[in-house]
Design a protein around this motif. Structure first.
Motif, PDB file in Angstrom:
ATOM      1  N   ARG A 281      -3.741  -0.202   3.595  1.00  0.00           N
ATOM      2  CA  ARG A 281      -3.951   0.950   3.500  1.00  0.00           C
ATOM      3  C   ARG A 281      -4.322   1.493   4.883  1.00  0.00           C
ATOM      4  O   ARG A 281      -4.207   2.700   5.234  1.00  0.00           O
ATOM      5  CB  ARG A 281      -5.344   1.032   2.692  1.00  0.00           C
ATOM      6  CG  ARG A 281      -5.444   2.382   1.910  1.00  0.00           C
ATOM      7  CD  ARG A 281      -6.477   2.464   0.892  1.00  0.00           C
ATOM      8  NE  ARG A 281      -5.925   2.292  -0.426  1.00  0.00           N
ATOM      9  CZ  ARG A 281      -6.656   2.694  -1.468  1.00  0.00           C
ATOM     10  NH1 ARG A 281      -7.759   3.261  -1.506  1.00  0.00           N
ATOM     11  NH2 ARG A 281      -6.051   2.599  -2.705  1.00  0.00           N
TER      12      ARG A 281
ATOM     13  N   GLY B  67       0.485   5.814  -0.502  1.00  0.00           N
ATOM     14  CA  GLY B  67      -0.281   6.917  -0.959  1.00  0.00           C
ATOM     15  C   GLY B  67       0.515   7.980  -0.764  1.00  0.00           C
ATOM     16  O   GLY B  67       1.465   8.481  -0.264  1.00  0.00           O
TER      17      GLY B  67
ATOM     18  N   ARG C 291      -4.889   8.753 -10.211  1.00  0.00           N
ATOM     19  CA  ARG C 291      -5.014   8.775  -8.588  1.00  0.00           C
ATOM     20  C   ARG C 291      -6.613   9.397  -8.447  1.00  0.00           C
ATOM     21  O   ARG C 291      -7.335  10.074  -9.098  1.00  0.00           O
ATOM     22  CB  ARG C 291      -4.121   9.851  -7.973  1.00  0.00           C
ATOM     23  CG  ARG C 291      -2.705   9.408  -8.245  1.00  0.00           C
ATOM     24  CD  ARG C 291      -1.662  10.463  -7.369  1.00  0.00           C
ATOM     25  NE  ARG C 291      -0.293   9.950  -7.519  1.00  0.00           N
ATOM     26  CZ  ARG C 291       0.075   8.816  -6.897  1.00  0.00           C
ATOM     27  NH1 ARG C 291      -0.750   8.139  -5.875  1.00  0.00           N
ATOM     28  NH2 ARG C 291       1.472   8.568  -7.016  1.00  0.00           N
TER      29      ARG C 291
ATOM     30  N   TYR D 128      -4.446   7.883  -3.373  1.00  0.00           N
ATOM     31  CA  TYR D 128      -3.887   6.699  -3.724  1.00  0.00           C
ATOM     32  C   TYR D 128      -3.998   6.639  -5.296  1.00  0.00           C
ATOM     33  O   TYR D 128      -5.005   7.077  -6.133  1.00  0.00           O
ATOM     34  CB  TYR D 128      -4.924   5.806  -3.304  1.00  0.00           C
ATOM     35  CG  TYR D 128      -4.659   5.602  -1.779  1.00  0.00           C
ATOM     36  CD1 TYR D 128      -3.613   5.104  -1.124  1.00  0.00           C
ATOM     37  CD2 TYR D 128      -5.469   6.197  -1.049  1.00  0.00           C
ATOM     38  CE1 TYR D 128      -3.511   4.815   0.193  1.00  0.00           C
ATOM     39  CE2 TYR D 128      -5.617   6.127   0.500  1.00  0.00           C
ATOM     40  CZ  TYR D 128      -4.682   5.481   1.130  1.00  0.00           C
ATOM     41  OH  TYR D 128      -4.390   5.534   2.452  1.00  0.00           O
TER      42      TYR D 128
ATOM     43  N   ALA E   8       0.818  -1.315   0.076  1.00  0.00           N
ATOM     44  CA  ALA E   8      -0.095   0.083  -0.061  1.00  0.00           C
ATOM     45  C   ALA E   8       0.873   1.207  -0.202  1.00  0.00           C
ATOM     46  O   ALA E   8       1.788   1.320   0.865  1.00  0.00           O
ATOM     47  CB  ALA E   8      -0.970   0.113   1.257  1.00  0.00           C
TER      48      ALA E   8
END
Lengths: 161, 157
Positions: free
Chosen positions: A120, A70, B107, A145, A68
């Motif tokens: 996440r 971001g 995104r 993300y 994960a």
């Protein structure tokens, strides 16, 4: 530091990696007709000049379970942004941390930090750690993300110059 | 590069230890793996063989110099656009057609397309962004880096 033709040949020859052998610098030397000691000395000079950040292994972070990630973005008071950016960049779970201009009114954020984790939920928990460090200088934040890689050609070496 | 975790049991403790050690700057010596081998209790050739296997199974994407792209010459800029969902595929095609677009990611945000321009000269950034803006009719937001904080990240294997 000004790169000479041999530095450029060395970087071009090793752009896709070094050989995994006992003496990789000796092998690169045989590719280029250079003594091992010269390959080592040139890499040392390139590293001292900051052109080579380091020679190391890049683990596939997905393969080892960090699946994960971001792009966390933060609106941080300008006068505090440099000091705080340095603290965020030093966190072990932040891979890239940059100060960038805002693009108002669409985009109020000036600090970007890529956060990695095994899930996440873990990324969100780490995001809270970042928020705690930013403290009162923090005005707003978000996390983006990625849902798809649309293109990835990697970095091309700029030749000449 | 695989974006999935390896099957459990692919890596043993020694492999993980090597992965953690070898993310640090390699000593610039004739035997650069000697220290990592000693720290893991392996012979040097065993350590190299393990690292080679780690690369084969996909636990390592790369072994080599990490370059500071800007120090090499050239210019880079992160860019973003808010692409209407109905036009997404059309805009991807237009944007990706530019060789200056090095990566491009979708995104989850109103700014839903994020790409990096890599040009040989700084003036190429504005020129390419203007061209993409004209071709797509969309505003291209430019996010050049003002300052980089690039220190701590290590993958814990």
């Amino acid at each position: 530091m000004k790169l000479d033709a041999t530095d450029r040949r060395l970087l071009a020859a090793t752009a896709s990696g070094l050989p995994l052998t006992l003496r990789p610098f000796a092998e690169v030397g045989t590719w280029l007709g250079l003594p091992e000691a010269e390959v080592i000395a040139r890499f040392a000079a390139l590293q001292a000049a900051g052109i080579v950040r380091r020679i190391a292994v890049a683990p596939n972070h997905y393969a080892v379970g960090m699946v994960a990630n971001g792009m966390s973005v933060w609106d941080v008071a300008d006068e505090a942004a440099e000091d705080l950016g340095a603290r965020i960049g030093a966190l072990g779970f932040v891979s890239h941390c940059y100060l960038r201009p805002r693009s108002l009114p669409d985009w109020p954020y000036n600090l970007f930090a890529m956060i990695h984790g095994t899930s996440r939920d873990e990324v969100e928990a780490k995001r809270q750690q970042v928020a705690a460090i930013l403290g009162p200088a923090l005005r707003a934040s978000d996390i983006l993300y990625s849902t798809r890689i649309l293109k990835k050609t990697g970095m091309r070496l700029v030749e000449g110059g | 590069m695989t974006r999935q975790a390896l099957p459990p049991g692919t890596l043993d403790d020694t492999d993980r230890q090597l992965l953690n050690l070898l993310q640090e700057p390699l000593p610039l010596t004739a035997h650069p793996f000697a220290a990592a081998a000693a720290a893991t209790g392996l012979a040097e050739d065993e350590a190299v063989a393990r690292v080679a296997r780690l690369r084969e199974v996909g636990a390592i994407t790369r072994f080599g110099p990490f370059l500071d792209a800007a120090a090499m010459g050239g210019a880079f800029c992160l860019c973003a656009m808010a692409v209407p969902p109905g036009r997404f595929d059309e805009v991807v095609t237009l944007v990706n057609a530019h060789p200056e677009v090095a990566h491009n990611y979708e995104r989850q945000h109103r700014l839903n397309m994020w790409f990096v321009l890599a040009c040989e000269r700084p003036e190429g950034i504005a020129r390419t962004a203007a061209r993409i803006g004209k071709e797509t009719g969309l505003k291209v937001h430019l996010f050049p880096k003002l300052k980089e904080f690039f220190i701590g990240f290590r993958v814990v294997a």
